[in-house]
Design an enzyme around this catalytic site. Structure first.
Site, PDB file in Angstrom:
ATOM      1  N   HIS A  72       0.815  -1.214   0.000  1.00 17.99           N
ATOM      2  CA  HIS A  72       0.000   0.000   0.000  1.00 17.99           C
ATOM      3  C   HIS A  72       0.849   1.264   0.000  1.00 17.99           C
ATOM      4  O   HIS A  72       0.523   2.245  -0.672  1.00 17.99           O
ATOM      5  CB  HIS A  72      -0.941  -0.021   1.198  1.00 17.99           C
ATOM      6  CG  HIS A  72      -1.953  -1.127   1.098  1.00 17.99           C
ATOM      7  ND1 HIS A  72      -2.814  -1.452   2.116  1.00 17.99           N
ATOM      8  CD2 HIS A  72      -2.241  -1.983   0.090  1.00 17.99           C
ATOM      9  CE1 HIS A  72      -3.577  -2.461   1.737  1.00 17.99           C
ATOM     10  NE2 HIS A  72      -3.243  -2.802   0.520  1.00 17.99           N
ATOM     11  N   ARG A 128      -6.869  -7.970 -18.512  1.00 18.88           N
ATOM     12  CA  ARG A 128      -6.558  -9.351 -18.182  1.00 18.88           C
ATOM     13  C   ARG A 128      -7.404  -9.759 -16.977  1.00 18.88           C
ATOM     14  O   ARG A 128      -7.442  -9.050 -15.975  1.00 18.88           O
ATOM     15  CB  ARG A 128      -5.071  -9.509 -17.828  1.00 18.88           C
ATOM     16  CG  ARG A 128      -4.681 -10.956 -17.533  1.00 18.88           C
ATOM     17  CD  ARG A 128      -3.206 -11.080 -17.221  1.00 18.88           C
ATOM     18  NE  ARG A 128      -2.864 -10.510 -15.923  1.00 18.88           N
ATOM     19  CZ  ARG A 128      -1.617 -10.419 -15.450  1.00 18.88           C
ATOM     20  NH1 ARG A 128      -0.611 -10.846 -16.193  1.00 18.88           N
ATOM     21  NH2 ARG A 128      -1.379  -9.893 -14.267  1.00 18.88           N
ATOM     22  N   GLU A 143       1.741 -18.019 -22.105  1.00 19.29           N
ATOM     23  CA  GLU A 143       2.710 -18.060 -21.009  1.00 19.29           C
ATOM     24  C   GLU A 143       3.194 -19.479 -20.733  1.00 19.29           C
ATOM     25  O   GLU A 143       4.223 -19.667 -20.088  1.00 19.29           O
ATOM     26  CB  GLU A 143       2.086 -17.502 -19.723  1.00 19.29           C
ATOM     27  CG  GLU A 143       1.612 -16.069 -19.830  1.00 19.29           C
ATOM     28  CD  GLU A 143       0.796 -15.658 -18.625  1.00 19.29           C
ATOM     29  OE1 GLU A 143       1.351 -14.996 -17.739  1.00 19.29           O
ATOM     30  OE2 GLU A 143      -0.406 -16.005 -18.567  1.00 19.29           O
ATOM     31  N   ASN A 200       7.563 -12.917 -19.262  1.00 17.53           N
ATOM     32  CA  ASN A 200       8.136 -13.190 -17.939  1.00 17.53           C
ATOM     33  C   ASN A 200       7.901 -14.640 -17.514  1.00 17.53           C
ATOM     34  O   ASN A 200       8.835 -15.378 -17.201  1.00 17.53           O
ATOM     35  CB  ASN A 200       7.548 -12.241 -16.893  1.00 17.53           C
ATOM     36  CG  ASN A 200       7.828 -10.790 -17.213  1.00 17.53           C
ATOM     37  OD1 ASN A 200       8.607 -10.489 -18.109  1.00 17.53           O
ATOM     38  ND2 ASN A 200       7.200  -9.896 -16.488  1.00 17.53           N
ATOM     39  N   ASP A 201       6.629 -15.052 -17.476  1.00 20.56           N
ATOM     40  CA  ASP A 201       6.319 -16.422 -17.079  1.00 20.56           C
ATOM     41  C   ASP A 201       6.735 -17.417 -18.151  1.00 20.56           C
ATOM     42  O   ASP A 201       7.231 -18.505 -17.843  1.00 20.56           O
ATOM     43  CB  ASP A 201       4.821 -16.577 -16.789  1.00 20.56           C
ATOM     44  CG  ASP A 201       4.483 -16.302 -15.332  1.00 20.56           C
ATOM     45  OD1 ASP A 201       5.401 -16.354 -14.495  1.00 20.56           O
ATOM     46  OD2 ASP A 201       3.309 -16.030 -15.030  1.00 20.56           O
ATOM     47  N   ARG A 230      12.605 -17.288 -11.863  1.00 21.60           N
ATOM     48  CA  ARG A 230      13.226 -15.976 -12.074  1.00 21.60           C
ATOM     49  C   ARG A 230      13.373 -15.189 -10.777  1.00 21.60           C
ATOM     50  O   ARG A 230      14.079 -14.187 -10.726  1.00 21.60           O
ATOM     51  CB  ARG A 230      12.433 -15.160 -13.101  1.00 21.60           C
ATOM     52  CG  ARG A 230      10.975 -14.939 -12.782  1.00 21.60           C
ATOM     53  CD  ARG A 230      10.253 -14.376 -14.009  1.00 21.60           C
ATOM     54  NE  ARG A 230       8.811 -14.364 -13.863  1.00 21.60           N
ATOM     55  CZ  ARG A 230       8.115 -13.290 -13.498  1.00 21.60           C
ATOM     56  NH1 ARG A 230       8.736 -12.162 -13.246  1.00 21.60           N
ATOM     57  NH2 ARG A 230       6.812 -13.353 -13.402  1.00 21.60           N
ATOM     58  N   CYS A 255       3.781  -8.581 -24.007  1.00 18.56           N
ATOM     59  CA  CYS A 255       3.491  -7.650 -22.916  1.00 18.56           C
ATOM     60  C   CYS A 255       4.367  -7.897 -21.688  1.00 18.56           C
ATOM     61  O   CYS A 255       4.057  -7.433 -20.598  1.00 18.56           O
ATOM     62  CB  CYS A 255       2.015  -7.737 -22.510  1.00 18.56           C
ATOM     63  SG  CYS A 255       1.508  -9.354 -21.900  1.00 18.56           S
TER      64      CYS A 255
END
Length: 752
Positions: free
Chosen positions: A366, A509, A608, A631-632, A642, A679
């Site tokens: 937060h 998404r 992915e 990334n994935d 990673r 992306c």
């Protein structure tokens, strides 16, 4: 039979106070204390182990164990049950202690005849200074009331230990060289660069008197201070209404709710009723909450700890009638803290605050969200920051590389100032490109989109000159709330996102929760491999009500506008078909209600999971678009975590297997006439983005800060030359083509 520990806690505390206020050597008084505790709790053994400066726990006093073991029995932190309590800072309640795997036998103590054990940490300033334990011959499980009683006694015992000569304060001090330059590393929570003067954020609750003379008076003090706290929090919220929107406001409203939490209030009142002063009650509840919540793996629960710590410190300030506001800041202050609650950053003068450094936290914490909303650089997970920094130190915060320089030398200082000037020049150069087309020198248009997850991110859509939002992570809207957002709330939120997009495309998404992204109101087992566990579309299909509510809200929000929805972590075509069927049912329901429909509806899948490579033909028949989540995808492709630094560098994103895989995806999508984009992080690196263009990608989505550098690269490249060069690299045997691409960029004047 009623246990005296639960029937007369105030009597026990009164007797302890008499001992503490008495005369005589500290060790003799400590021996008296353990006898009193043993008698009061009907325990045959009571022992105190002090944590020495060398990290060894030493038996200092005991009632029931062999007295010759005092000062002879020693355990390292983590060794034996006592060492385990010190390591975890959590209590142990065991009916058969010797059966516990951590049990370590010490023959000199004579403890083999005792079976049950209750041990609690003795905390001072949030750190373990000793361990207090009771034991019995019989196998018994100590009650919750007995646990509470011993924890309260441990708090009082901390006073005696600190005020006595049983250990030297320097044994427990966190020492460091306060003159030498230090370089620290962390994670980027809010980007930017800053240089300034360090200010330590160290609110502390100091308990000078733990045992109450008059509990009725203490209850009145507590009630008055809580009323003042709530009034101050309400005033802060009123002042923030005009500044914060979206998640930032939701976070502050959740913080406000904690100030009115009845459970917190009851625990404070019960602590005072047990015989503690109001100050000691706040500290007691704060320490207990910290121990329980720090052990939680749920990031939302751990995030709540920062808010509760902040509220406890504010309540203490009202109790002792101390000004709650933070001290005056230097003109260029950098706050250094272990962690901060969402509201604490608002206490500081934003005109003087340059950056924040935290030892803990997460990018979705937060305080990080508030910092991004205020455009304040923040670097978190900076280990040992408070040990390395003194108030008044000059400090550099590099929120682009995740580095902290403490007391930098003149060379580092000059280099950083040069970096600041160069960054300003770069930003000015990128700003000049904002309204220029993202087009190669040979006239090929490349779509550059931003990744977003917060309403505040939508402001960057216009400021960066991006073409749209290629990935909107909807889960953050769910993660910052204590309960599931209702459909009306979701609808309003998605409508606000589309409004801010102002006609530019947005790809939503659906929820990608599970793994390391937990929801406080949805129990999700993380498993041993959370990235490959019950998450994303798997969770949505197994809990269709969650997916249905989100899809329903998206349909309502997109009335008369284009709607693009993307399902994450599709591993096989049947999953996409099942998700699409849920959407089609919701669309029929929407039509039946007579509500305006979206102007158009496009459904896509994220690539992915490598298994999709062998079902691409079937998938391309049922999707409107594809988006590669690099990334994935790459960590699954190489079987590399990673997040694990030992293996994260074992592959390169520009290695031949990656190039071949991506080329396969593009060729298949182009042949089917299905748009495909990237992306992940690859899209935001100019060199890697150049490789993607050479493979045939024409749509990239990235962090907003990367739009300028990538657009600059695009406008300097001749795509036909790049494509020809990349084609010649088929079947390369090098570990990576990175150096070759870098050489191509230099020879052709392409800035990467």
């Amino acid at each position: 039979m009623t246990n005296p520990a639960t029937s007369s806690p105030r009597l026990l505390l009164r007797r302890l106070r008499e001992v503490m206020a008495g005369t005589g050597e500290a060790e003799a008084r400590l021996n008296t204390v353990v006898r009193i505790i043993a008698n009061n709790m009907v325990a045959e053994v009571c022992s105190v182990y002090l944590l020495r400066g060398d990290g060894v726990l030493e038996l200092f006093a005991t009632e029931g164990l062999n007295p010759e073991a005092v000062h002879q029995t020693r355990l390292r932190v983590g060794e034996g049950l006592i060492g385990e309590i010190a390591r975890s800072a959590r209590y142990l309640n065991l009916s058969d202690a010797q059966a516990h795997p951590a049990f370590a036998y010490r023959p000199e103590t004579g403890e083999e005849i005792y079976h049950s054990l209750l041990g609690v940490p003795v905390l001072r300033g949030g750190r373990v200074v000793a361990v207090l334990a009771v034991q019995n011959r019989t196998q018994r499980h100590y009650s919750e009331e007995e646990v509470e009683a011993l924890q309260t006694v441990a708090m009082v015992l901390a006073e005696l230990l600190v005020s006595s000569q049983l250990f030297r304060p320097e044994d427990f001090a966190q020492t460091s060289d306060t003159t030498a330059p230090v370089r620290l590393t962390g994670q980027i929570f809010a980007d930017g660069l800053a240089i300034g003067i360090a200010v330590l954020h160290e609110p502390k609750i100091v308990v000078d008197r733990a045992i109450a003379d008059d509990t009725t008076y203490e209850q009145k003090r507590l009630a008055r201070s809580i009323a003042q706290l709530r009034e101050a929090v309400d005033a802060m919220m009123s002042a923030a209404q005009s500044v914060f929107v979206g998640e930032s406001r939701d976070i502050l409203e959740a913080y406000q709710m904690f100030a009115y939490d009845r459970g917190w209030l009851v625990r404070l009142q019960e602590a005072v009723a047990s015989g503690l002063t109001a100050e000691a009650a706040i500290k007691r509840v704060q320490d207990d909450t910290r121990i329980r919540m720090e052990a939680a793996v749920d990031p939302y629960i751990r995030e709540r700890l920062a808010d509760l710590d902040d509220l406890a410190n504010r309540l203490y300030a009202h109790l002792i009638e101390r000004d709650e506001a933070k001290p005056a800041l230097p003109d260029n202050a950098v706050i250094v803290a272990r962690h901060m609650g969402a509201a604490e950053i608002l206490d500081y003068d934003r005109e003087r605050l340059r950056a924040v450094v935290l030892e803990e936290g997460a990018t979705t914490s937060h305080v990080a969200i508030i910092a991004r909303a205020l455009q304040i650089p923040l670097v978190g997970n900076v280990r040992d920051a408070r040990k390395s920094v003194e108030s008044g130190d000059r400090i550099i915060v590099d929120g682009e590389q995740g580095q902290i320089f403490v007391r930098p030398g003149e060379e580092v200082l000059h280099a950083f100032q040069a970096n600041l000037a160069a960054r300003a020049a770069r930003l000015a150069r990128f700003a000049a490109l904002r309204d220029q087309p993202s087009e190669t020198l040979d006239g090929v248009r490349i779509a550059l989109n931003v990744n977003a997850g917060l309403l505040i991110d939508m402001d960057q859509l216009q400021s960066s000159g991006a073409d749209g939002v290629g990935l909107y992570r909807t889960e953050i809207h769910f993660m910052v709330r204590p309960r599931m957002p209702k459909i009306d709330s979701q609808t309003g939120f998605y409508r606000a996102v589309l409004n801010r997009a102002d006609g530019k495309p947005v790809v939503f998404r659906t929820l990608d929760v599970g793994g390391d992204k937990a929801l406080p109101y949805l129990r999700i087992e993380s498993g041993e491999n959370p990235a490959m566990g019950w998450r994303a579309i798997r969770l949505g299909l197994d809990r269709p009500a969650l997916l249905q509510s989100q899809l329903r809200a998206l349909l309502r929000a997109a009335e008369d506008r284009d709607l693009r929805i993307m399902f994450p972590m599709i591993a096989e075509v049947s999953e996409f078909v099942a998700a699409r069927a849920i959407l089609e049912r919701e669309l029929e329901r929407h039509r039946a209600s007579g509500a305006p429909e979206p102007r158009s509806l496009h459904l896509g899948a994220m690539v992915e999971v490598p298994s999709l490579a062998w079902q691409l033909d079937e998938l391309l028949e049922v999707v409107d678009f594809l988006s590669v989540g690099s990334n994935d995808l790459l960590q699954f492709l190489f079987a590399v975590d990673r997040g694990n630094p030992r293996v994260a560098g074992r592959y390169d994103r520009l290695s031949p297997p990656v190039i071949a895989f991506f080329r396969h995806l593009v060729c298949k999508a182009d042949a089917a006439g299905v748009p495909i984009s990237v992306c992940g992080e690859m899209a935001g690196s100019p060199l890697e983005a150049m490789a993607l263009l050479g493979l045939g990608f024409r749509n990239l989505s990235m962090n907003a800060a990367s739009i300028g550098p990538v657009k600059e690269m695009v406008r300097h490249v001749v795509l036909t030359e790049l494509t020809s060069y990349m084609s010649g690299m088929n079947g390369a045997q090098e570990r990576s083509i990175r150096d070759c691409l870098g050489d191509f960029a230099r020879r052709h004047g392409v800035p990467v």
